[in-house]
Each structure stands twice: as structure tokens, then as C-alpha cells.
Scaffold this motif. Sequence first.
Motif, short mmCIF file in Angstrom:
data_model
loop_
_atom_site.label_atom_id
_atom_site.label_comp_id
_atom_site.label_asym_id
_atom_site.label_seq_id
_atom_site.Cartn_x
_atom_site.Cartn_y
_atom_site.Cartn_z
N ALA A 89 32.41 65.84 8.53
CA ALA A 89 32.48 64.41 8.80
C ALA A 89 31.07 63.86 8.93
CB ALA A 89 33.26 64.17 10.09
N ILE A 90 30.83 62.76 8.26
CA ILE A 90 29.51 62.13 8.39
C ILE A 90 29.47 61.41 9.73
CG2 ILE A 90 27.94 60.38 7.47
CD1 ILE A 90 29.07 60.95 4.71
N GLU A 91 28.38 61.70 10.44
CA GLU A 91 28.26 61.06 11.76
C GLU A 91 28.04 59.56 11.57
OE1 GLU A 91 25.03 61.23 15.21
OE2 GLU A 91 25.46 63.17 14.28
N GLU A 92 28.90 58.79 12.19
CA GLU A 92 28.76 57.34 12.05
C GLU A 92 27.47 56.91 12.72
OE1 GLU A 92 30.73 55.22 10.49
OE2 GLU A 92 32.10 56.83 9.87
N LYS A 93 26.81 55.94 12.11
CA LYS A 93 25.63 55.37 12.76
C LYS A 93 26.06 54.84 14.12
CE LYS A 93 21.62 54.54 10.50
NZ LYS A 93 21.65 54.81 9.09
N LYS A 94 25.18 55.07 15.11
CA LYS A 94 25.56 54.60 16.45
C LYS A 94 25.86 53.11 16.42
CE LYS A 94 23.43 57.65 19.72
NZ LYS A 94 22.08 57.95 20.14
N GLN A 95 26.98 52.74 16.99
CA GLN A 95 27.34 51.33 17.05
C GLN A 95 26.33 50.60 17.92
OE1 GLN A 95 30.64 49.57 16.46
NE2 GLN A 95 30.57 50.98 14.74
N VAL A 96 26.01 49.40 17.51
CA VAL A 96 25.14 48.60 18.38
C VAL A 96 25.96 48.33 19.63
CG1 VAL A 96 23.87 46.43 18.59
CG2 VAL A 96 24.12 47.54 16.36
N LYS A 97 25.35 48.64 20.75
CA LYS A 97 26.13 48.54 21.97
C LYS A 97 26.59 47.11 22.24
CE LYS A 97 25.48 51.86 25.29
NZ LYS A 97 24.35 52.46 25.95
N GLN A 98 27.85 46.96 22.51
CA GLN A 98 28.39 45.66 22.86
C GLN A 98 27.79 45.28 24.20
OE1 GLN A 98 30.98 44.23 20.94
NE2 GLN A 98 30.58 42.41 22.16
N THR A 99 27.10 44.19 24.28
CA THR A 99 26.51 43.86 25.56
C THR A 99 27.55 43.20 26.43
OG1 THR A 99 25.83 41.61 25.19
CG2 THR A 99 24.37 43.32 24.33
N GLY A 100 27.28 43.23 27.72
CA GLY A 100 28.21 42.64 28.66
C GLY A 100 28.02 41.13 28.76
N LEU A 101 27.11 40.58 28.00
CA LEU A 101 26.88 39.14 28.05
C LEU A 101 27.70 38.46 26.96
CD1 LEU A 101 23.01 38.89 28.56
CD2 LEU A 101 24.78 38.74 30.28
N GLY A 102 28.83 37.93 27.37
CA GLY A 102 29.68 37.24 26.39
C GLY A 102 29.13 35.84 26.13
N GLU A 103 29.96 35.00 25.54
CA GLU A 103 29.53 33.62 25.29
C GLU A 103 29.48 32.86 26.62
OE1 GLU A 103 28.83 32.23 22.27
OE2 GLU A 103 29.17 34.14 21.26
N LEU A 104 28.56 31.92 26.71
CA LEU A 104 28.52 31.07 27.90
C LEU A 104 29.63 30.03 27.79
CD1 LEU A 104 24.80 30.08 28.54
CD2 LEU A 104 26.27 31.47 30.01
N PRO A 105 30.23 29.67 28.91
CA PRO A 105 31.20 28.57 28.85
C PRO A 105 30.47 27.25 28.56
CG PRO A 105 30.83 29.26 31.13
CD PRO A 105 30.06 30.22 30.26
N GLY A 106 31.21 26.26 28.15
CA GLY A 106 30.63 24.93 27.94
C GLY A 106 29.89 24.82 26.63
N SER A 107 29.15 23.74 26.51
CA SER A 107 28.45 23.46 25.25
C SER A 107 27.24 24.38 25.08
CB SER A 107 28.00 22.00 25.26
OG SER A 107 27.01 21.82 24.27
N HIS A 108 26.95 24.72 23.83
CA HIS A 108 25.77 25.55 23.54
C HIS A 108 24.71 24.74 22.81
CE1 HIS A 108 28.83 29.10 23.57
NE2 HIS A 108 28.50 28.71 24.79
#
Length: 554
Positions: free
Chosen positions: A75-94
Motif C-alpha cells: 500500500a502506498i502511504e498516503e501523504k499526511k493529511q493537512v491537519k484540520q485545524t480547530g478554527l472553524g469559520e467565524l460567525p457573522g459577516s466576513h
Amino acid sequence: MDDVERIVYKHALLNAAKHKGYANPGAVMGSIMSQEVELRAKAKEINQVLPDIVKNINDMGIEEVEEEIKSLGLAIEEKKQVKQTGLGELPGSHDNVVMRFAPNPSGPLHIGHARAAIPNNEYVKKYNGKLILRIEDTDPKRVYEPAYEMILEDLKWLGFNTDEIYYQSDRFEIYYEYARKLIELNEAYMCTCDGGDFKKLKDASKSCPCRDNSIDKNLEMWDNFDNMDEGDAVLRVKTDINHKNPAIRDWVAMRIVTEPHPRLGNKYKIYPMMNFSVAIDDHLMELSHVLRGKDHLANSEKQKYLYNHFNWDIPEFIHYGRLKMEDIPLSTSKALEGIENGTYMGWDDPRLGTLRAIAKRGIQAETITELIKEIGIKMSDSAISWKKIYGLNRNILEEKANRYFFVPDPIKIKIADYNELDEIKRPLHADYEDRGNRTLTFNGEAYIPKADFTNGISRLMDAVNIDIDANSVKFNSKSFDEAREAKARIIQWVPATDNVKAEIVMDDASIVEGLCEPDCKNLNIGDIVQFERFGFARLDEKKEDKLVFFFAHK
Ligand code: GLU
């Protein structure tokens, strides 16, 4: 192909698949040594076949490499996934994101501050917004003057790009202007009640007599505030005297402080309370999102009254959970006390959780950023520990740090009748051959760690196998295989004549004295090395007679 060749072939293929069809011999060797336990004693044999195998594979091209892997059922080792950060989208307008980090200058920044600071920086980058640094120095008791400078240094280390910097101590006239406006709106009043009496009334949801004063009377008293003494009067914001949380009922906006201020001296006597100056500033600075710990929930509630009185839009208030530090001392006042009584060597004492202490030890700003991003801004509490920090940091340093020998608590050995002069080359980093080698010479005399001076056969890494018998040290053999067979322990050494004195300040502030190999002379201050079998350390100082390192972790 014999067994060894087959295994080398497999690792070389997998390595090539990870790197666009080109295997790196050092990395292939590394992966064999770490994954094929039974082959560890056969390094020599592997070395004989590895270059040809790697060459053949590198001539194949990536498609053929992948075919070959498939046909072998690997099995080819999958490239390490970019870590999902714990910072989601901010609420409200961007659209116009404006955020701030607003520390009190009571000391240099520590990990707890990083928790407040980093999400703001990250979100502003993400939404192309504006980042404000606001130094909240409206309580002279909580100002530690050197911290003004230290905070800027610490943020620089963290890699902050601050767009604007404000000092609340520059803004007293603004707070006065809004205090006056609030009185004119009949939403604030001067209160001369004794603090205890006011509390009794407030706790019973009763207004104090001052609440009914006319606007004119309040303005007159406000204009005369400067002539009063500490405790004579305060300015209160009208809230809901029946609010379910008594702390929110008619909170104090302004008070008299006579203690001189480090930046202002005795220029002002009327001082804003935190909630007043913070809300005014957050509005005037056009904050879109205010991130703060959930210990500020009641403060946000208090501040909303001001927004409503002035008819201002309320920014998105976001509260995050507490950060529990399992074993990291963070109290600024305790640190200061320890510095003053000599327990700690300074704000960068390796036992402290200040950013400067962390930096001194070679823990990377990137590590702290990752850690905080992972925790995110959720309401639930999170815990961090040194172990967690070390794990993240190790991932970064493994690649960055070159390897060297260090001999703690050295003892000199001399092999009787050894007449050779060996020049030993070891890679600075086994995975990055382009970084080159270090050179050590072995002439039969060396320093080894005192703890390793025990009877039996030992291998001086990459040099010789020796036989220690009470007081005599004899030559035993030379090869790694022979050392394996003899179950020799493998030990660090440095040449007896060509070495460099070093001291390593450990994480508990104890000092390990020792010797490191001669090439360490070429290191620069700030370089981080891995002392083989000892751990990662950062070069902090080059003294005339020795190098001073700070230990990071294993
Ligand atoms: N200077 C305040 C603190 O560090 C800021 C509070 C807030 O974020 O509103 O606690």
C-alpha cells in the motif's frame, strides 16, 4: 533477490512513490532501520545492495514504481493529511473583519495569552482583515513597566502582523468624552454611596438614591470628579437593577485612582474600569468580532448595556473555554515573585510557561500556533501539557535539527596499544545528505559518559568496540556486526583532544556539564541541534570557554 534485497527493494519503492519516483538512499535506510527490526544488525549488508537497488528504481519512473507496488500488493502511504485545524469559520459577516488582542501589560506573554492572541491573528489572515493590538493599561496596579516592550517582542516571535497598536493610557480623554455623553443620555450617574451600602441595595434589586439625580446634577458632579478622593464617588452605568446577575446591576464605569501610573504619572485621577474602556474602544476601533474567554461572559453582558445606550451595533462576541495547564506554571505574579526572590533566573527560566522561556528552549512559535489552532475557540475547556507541546515540536525539530554527539559528565578512556587514526564521518542529518557530514577523529582516546563506563563490551558509535574491565579499556573489535553479536551497548563519545565544553540547562533548570564534538564550534546562537540519545537543545550563548545550550525535550 535474497531476503535482504527484497526488503530493501520494498522500502525503496515505497520511498520513491512518496517522492515523485525518486527514492532517497538515506531515507530508505532510515525506514528499514526503523521498521525492520531483524535487519538492524545487517546495516553493512544493506549498504552493499542499497545504492544499486535505489538507482534501478529511480530509473523506472513514477508510473512503473506505482505498478510495481501494486503488483507486490503493497500500500502506498498516503501523504499526511493537512491537519484540520480547530478554527472553524467565524460567525457573522466576513467582509470587514477587525479583531484585536488586548493584553494587560502585567508581564511578558505566556501560553495562556497565546491562546487569546493566536486565533485573532489566524482569523484576520484568513479573512484578510485587520489586527489590532491594544495594550490595556488602565489599572496602574496591574502594569509591569518592562512588559510594554516584552509584549511586542513576544508577538514578534509569534509572527504577528499587527496593523495598529493602541495604548489605553493614551485614550483617557476619549473615555471622558463618552462618560459625559452617557450622563447626558441619562444612562450613567455619579454615585456617592458607600460601597457596602450600595451592594446591600443592589443585591436586593433596589436602586440607590443617587440613581435619581438629575442629568444636570450628575454633570456638575462629573465636572467636579477630579477634586474628589479615592472612594468618594464613582460613575455608574445604568443597567437593569433586577438583572438576575447582581454583578451586572449598575456597574462602575469610572473611579478615582491616586496611585501614579507608569506611563502617565499623576496626569489623571479619573480612571475607566475595564468594561468601560474595552467597550468604547471595541466600538471606536470598529471590531467585527470580539474573542474572549468564557470568564468574560458577564463582562460581555455588562458591555452590551453600553452598546445599547449609545445605539451602537454589537460586535460578534465569541467566548472560548478555559485552557487548563496540567504542569505549566503560568501565574505572572508567582513568576515575578520567584524572579525577585531568586528562585527563577528570569522571565525566560525554563520552568516557566512564558513565550520567552519556551523560545529559549527551542520550542517553535509554529508549535504553539499549531497547538492553539488545534484547540480552537470552542466553549468547552481544554487541557495542555508539556508532553503535548513536546510532541508537536518534535515533529518540526526532527527535520530541522542536525545531529551531534554530546557526552554528559565525561570520563576519559584510553585504549591500550591503539595505533590507528580513524577519521569518522557522520551525516549532519541522515535524511538530508546535502547538509553534509561532521568529522570526528579517533586515536584510541576519548571521553564517554561516566554512566556508560561499565564493565563489558561497548561500542563507541561509528568508531570501535571496546572492552571495559574495571580499570582497563581494551580494544575488542571494529564492526557494527561484532558489536551486535556481543550485545554491546552503543555509546556516545567525543575525541579526547578535539572537543568543545558545553553546558545544557535542563527543563528543571539543573545544569548538565559535558563535552560535545568539535564541529559544534560552527554552530550559531539560536541553532537547534539534536544531541544523539540525549535530546534536542538550542544554543543560547557562546562563552569563551564553553557553549551554553537550553534543553528542549527528548
Ligand atoms: N485586557 C482584557 C484581558 O486581558 C481583555 C478582555 C477582553 O478580551 O475583553 O482580560
